[in-house]
Motif scaffolding. Sequence first.
Motif, PDB file in Angstrom:
ATOM      1  N   VAL A  49     -28.516  40.087  65.905  1.00  0.00           N
ATOM      2  CA  VAL A  49     -29.677  39.336  66.109  1.00  0.00           C
ATOM      3  C   VAL A  49     -30.415  39.564  64.635  1.00  0.00           C
ATOM      4  CG1 VAL A  49     -32.085  39.476  67.140  1.00  0.00           C
ATOM      5  CG2 VAL A  49     -30.089  39.474  68.510  1.00  0.00           C
ATOM      6  N   HIS A  50     -30.042  40.490  63.875  1.00  0.00           N
ATOM      7  CA  HIS A  50     -30.734  40.782  62.659  1.00  0.00           C
ATOM      8  C   HIS A  50     -30.910  39.522  62.029  1.00  0.00           C
ATOM      9  CE1 HIS A  50     -32.358  43.209  59.475  1.00  0.00           C
ATOM     10  NE2 HIS A  50     -31.352  42.967  58.662  1.00  0.00           N
ATOM     11  N   PRO A  51     -29.995  38.512  61.579  1.00  0.00           N
ATOM     12  CA  PRO A  51     -30.161  37.499  60.719  1.00  0.00           C
ATOM     13  C   PRO A  51     -31.398  36.510  61.264  1.00  0.00           C
ATOM     14  CG  PRO A  51     -27.971  37.846  60.878  1.00  0.00           C
ATOM     15  CD  PRO A  51     -28.643  38.603  61.802  1.00  0.00           C
ATOM     16  N   LEU A  52     -31.493  36.609  62.341  1.00  0.00           N
ATOM     17  CA  LEU A  52     -32.495  35.419  63.166  1.00  0.00           C
ATOM     18  C   LEU A  52     -33.795  36.362  62.820  1.00  0.00           C
ATOM     19  CD1 LEU A  52     -33.239  33.060  64.498  1.00  0.00           C
ATOM     20  CD2 LEU A  52     -33.181  34.309  66.834  1.00  0.00           C
ATOM     21  N   THR A  53     -33.907  37.685  62.955  1.00  0.00           N
ATOM     22  CA  THR A  53     -35.226  38.375  62.706  1.00  0.00           C
ATOM     23  C   THR A  53     -35.665  38.476  61.427  1.00  0.00           C
ATOM     24  OG1 THR A  53     -34.068  40.229  64.336  1.00  0.00           O
ATOM     25  CG2 THR A  53     -36.006  40.720  62.951  1.00  0.00           C
ATOM     26  N   LEU A  54     -34.910  38.275  60.390  1.00  0.00           N
ATOM     27  CA  LEU A  54     -35.339  38.089  58.928  1.00  0.00           C
ATOM     28  C   LEU A  54     -35.837  36.757  58.949  1.00  0.00           C
ATOM     29  CD1 LEU A  54     -32.072  39.553  57.172  1.00  0.00           C
ATOM     30  CD2 LEU A  54     -34.504  40.628  57.715  1.00  0.00           C
ATOM     31  N   ALA A  55     -35.372  35.644  59.526  1.00  0.00           N
ATOM     32  CA  ALA A  55     -35.732  34.317  59.433  1.00  0.00           C
ATOM     33  C   ALA A  55     -37.161  34.120  59.923  1.00  0.00           C
ATOM     34  CB  ALA A  55     -34.881  33.279  60.272  1.00  0.00           C
ATOM     35  N   PHE A  56     -37.654  34.897  61.072  1.00  0.00           N
ATOM     36  CA  PHE A  56     -39.010  34.765  61.589  1.00  0.00           C
ATOM     37  C   PHE A  56     -39.853  35.602  60.780  1.00  0.00           C
ATOM     38  CE2 PHE A  56     -36.780  33.499  65.594  1.00  0.00           C
ATOM     39  CZ  PHE A  56     -37.671  32.394  65.814  1.00  0.00           C
ATOM     40  N   PRO A  57     -41.122  35.187  60.856  1.00  0.00           N
ATOM     41  CA  PRO A  57     -42.266  36.133  60.333  1.00  0.00           C
ATOM     42  C   PRO A  57     -42.350  37.255  60.949  1.00  0.00           C
ATOM     43  CG  PRO A  57     -43.252  33.789  60.599  1.00  0.00           C
ATOM     44  CD  PRO A  57     -41.692  33.866  61.277  1.00  0.00           C
ATOM     45  N   ALA A  58     -42.782  38.345  60.244  1.00  0.00           N
ATOM     46  CA  ALA A  58     -42.651  39.533  61.038  1.00  0.00           C
ATOM     47  C   ALA A  58     -43.489  39.825  62.367  1.00  0.00           C
ATOM     48  CB  ALA A  58     -43.182  40.808  59.897  1.00  0.00           C
ATOM     49  N   GLY A  59     -42.706  40.201  63.250  1.00  0.00           N
ATOM     50  CA  GLY A  59     -43.090  40.281  64.674  1.00  0.00           C
ATOM     51  C   GLY A  59     -43.430  38.970  65.395  1.00  0.00           C
ATOM     52  N   HIS A  60     -43.123  37.767  64.753  1.00  0.00           N
ATOM     53  CA  HIS A  60     -43.377  36.561  65.668  1.00  0.00           C
ATOM     54  C   HIS A  60     -41.930  36.198  66.187  1.00  0.00           C
ATOM     55  CE1 HIS A  60     -46.725  36.810  62.887  1.00  0.00           C
ATOM     56  NE2 HIS A  60     -47.304  35.704  63.717  1.00  0.00           N
ATOM     57  N   GLY A  61     -40.762  36.710  66.121  1.00  0.00           N
ATOM     58  CA  GLY A  61     -39.748  36.233  66.586  1.00  0.00           C
ATOM     59  C   GLY A  61     -39.265  36.550  67.945  1.00  0.00           C
ATOM     60  N   LYS A  62     -38.641  35.712  68.826  1.00  0.00           N
ATOM     61  CA  LYS A  62     -38.365  36.088  70.254  1.00  0.00           C
ATOM     62  C   LYS A  62     -36.969  35.669  70.610  1.00  0.00           C
ATOM     63  CE  LYS A  62     -42.277  34.901  72.165  1.00  0.00           C
ATOM     64  NZ  LYS A  62     -42.966  34.909  73.372  1.00  0.00           N
ATOM     65  N   VAL A 132     -25.329  35.836  54.035  1.00  0.00           N
ATOM     66  CA  VAL A 132     -25.690  34.784  53.407  1.00  0.00           C
ATOM     67  C   VAL A 132     -26.037  33.804  53.925  1.00  0.00           C
ATOM     68  CG1 VAL A 132     -25.158  33.314  51.209  1.00  0.00           C
ATOM     69  CG2 VAL A 132     -24.401  35.783  51.135  1.00  0.00           C
ATOM     70  N   VAL A 133     -25.058  33.101  54.619  1.00  0.00           N
ATOM     71  CA  VAL A 133     -25.126  31.589  55.314  1.00  0.00           C
ATOM     72  C   VAL A 133     -26.345  31.809  56.444  1.00  0.00           C
ATOM     73  CG1 VAL A 133     -23.829  29.915  56.304  1.00  0.00           C
ATOM     74  CG2 VAL A 133     -22.819  31.200  54.457  1.00  0.00           C
ATOM     75  N   MET A 134     -25.989  32.691  57.454  1.00  0.00           N
ATOM     76  CA  MET A 134     -26.843  32.888  58.557  1.00  0.00           C
ATOM     77  C   MET A 134     -28.297  33.045  58.189  1.00  0.00           C
ATOM     78  SD  MET A 134     -24.717  34.195  61.740  1.00  0.00           S
ATOM     79  CE  MET A 134     -24.376  36.094  61.188  1.00  0.00           C
ATOM     80  N   PRO A 135     -28.699  34.024  57.351  1.00  0.00           N
ATOM     81  CA  PRO A 135     -30.048  34.131  57.158  1.00  0.00           C
ATOM     82  C   PRO A 135     -30.866  33.009  56.566  1.00  0.00           C
ATOM     83  CG  PRO A 135     -28.884  36.183  56.439  1.00  0.00           C
ATOM     84  CD  PRO A 135     -28.008  35.093  56.884  1.00  0.00           C
ATOM     85  N   THR A 136     -29.914  32.011  55.548  1.00  0.00           N
ATOM     86  CA  THR A 136     -30.429  31.024  54.857  1.00  0.00           C
ATOM     87  C   THR A 136     -30.311  29.832  55.888  1.00  0.00           C
ATOM     88  OG1 THR A 136     -29.189  31.779  52.915  1.00  0.00           O
ATOM     89  CG2 THR A 136     -30.039  29.598  52.792  1.00  0.00           C
ATOM     90  N   ALA A 137     -29.674  29.656  56.745  1.00  0.00           N
ATOM     91  CA  ALA A 137     -29.641  28.450  57.614  1.00  0.00           C
ATOM     92  C   ALA A 137     -30.742  28.743  58.664  1.00  0.00           C
ATOM     93  CB  ALA A 137     -28.298  28.331  58.354  1.00  0.00           C
ATOM     94  N   PHE A 138     -30.706  29.850  59.281  1.00  0.00           N
ATOM     95  CA  PHE A 138     -31.713  30.340  60.275  1.00  0.00           C
ATOM     96  C   PHE A 138     -33.176  30.139  59.540  1.00  0.00           C
ATOM     97  CE2 PHE A 138     -28.572  33.076  62.354  1.00  0.00           C
ATOM     98  CZ  PHE A 138     -28.095  32.077  62.965  1.00  0.00           C
ATOM     99  N   LYS A 139     -33.382  30.608  58.478  1.00  0.00           N
ATOM    100  CA  LYS A 139     -34.746  30.334  57.901  1.00  0.00           C
ATOM    101  C   LYS A 139     -35.151  29.101  57.629  1.00  0.00           C
ATOM    102  CE  LYS A 139     -37.332  32.512  54.058  1.00  0.00           C
ATOM    103  NZ  LYS A 139     -38.341  33.298  55.211  1.00  0.00           N
ATOM    104  N   TRP A 140     -34.036  28.028  57.313  1.00  0.00           N
ATOM    105  CA  TRP A 140     -34.333  26.625  57.434  1.00  0.00           C
ATOM    106  C   TRP A 140     -34.474  25.727  58.556  1.00  0.00           C
ATOM    107  CZ3 TRP A 140     -31.306  21.918  58.350  1.00  0.00           C
ATOM    108  CH2 TRP A 140     -31.733  21.061  57.632  1.00  0.00           C
TER     109      TRP A 140
END
Length: 269
Positions: A49-62, A132-140
């Motif tokens: 789940v960590h790559p998705l956690t990085l994509a969300f603003p701090a404390g807003h992901g679920k 690399v790929v997942m954090p970038t794609a999830f942030k997008w």
Amino acid sequence: MIRDIDESQAPLMDHLLELRTRLLRCVYALAITSIVSYYFVDYILAVLVHPLTLAFPAGHGKLIYTKLYSAFFVNLKVAMFAGFLCSFPVLANQLWAFVAPGLYAREKKAFLPFLIATPILFTMGASLAYFVVMPTAFKWFIGFEGDKGGLKLEALPGIEEYLNLVMQFILAFGVSFLLPVLLMLLNRAGIVQRAQLVAARRYVIVGIVALAAVITPPDVVSQLMLAIPLYILFEGTLVVMRMVENKDAEEKAKAEAEAAATAATDLTV
């Protein structure tokens, strides 16, 4: 005649029994590692789940699940996925132990580098996907949140869909990075020559782009992040093929020179 038939069938039965033993060992290894992984499933899931956690603003992901049994089956899937990755060395070892007795010493020496390169390349591809790929794609993907026509658009990914996406990323990149192993095996078997690959470079590029479009999520970012490394690996494989061809040519010339020298000595004697 019956005795001849029985003798001819005995080796086949021995192979089948050995195959059954190897398969059972693979099943046991997968089952044990999956059970152990289930004990640590919360930690493994936190890593995934960590790559998705990085994509969300701090404390807003679920992450959500809409079916009562979804979370349980997600844990099982995570445990089996982690168990497969952990048991892969055992699976590869059992495959090698079954195939190796039927190979000549030269064939074993030629095949062993491919067996070693397979987990290394798979790990490289999976690491590229994860770091690399997942954090970038999830942030997008998360970037599409906001107000749309007076309504709030919010990303609420489901745990099952997210896990399937992560596994798709990891397996797609890991398996795709085995392209050099496949090409080298085909080359050593005499099925594909380096000159043929060089001549078909433009078609290979199209094939790589098409492959990246099929096995990755439908976004340009992840497709390019897979297609570009694959093309680099393809070009690197051509370089390795050239080096192997040069080495084989040198060994062949050396062997011919030694044979000629031996023949000249025999004539002199």
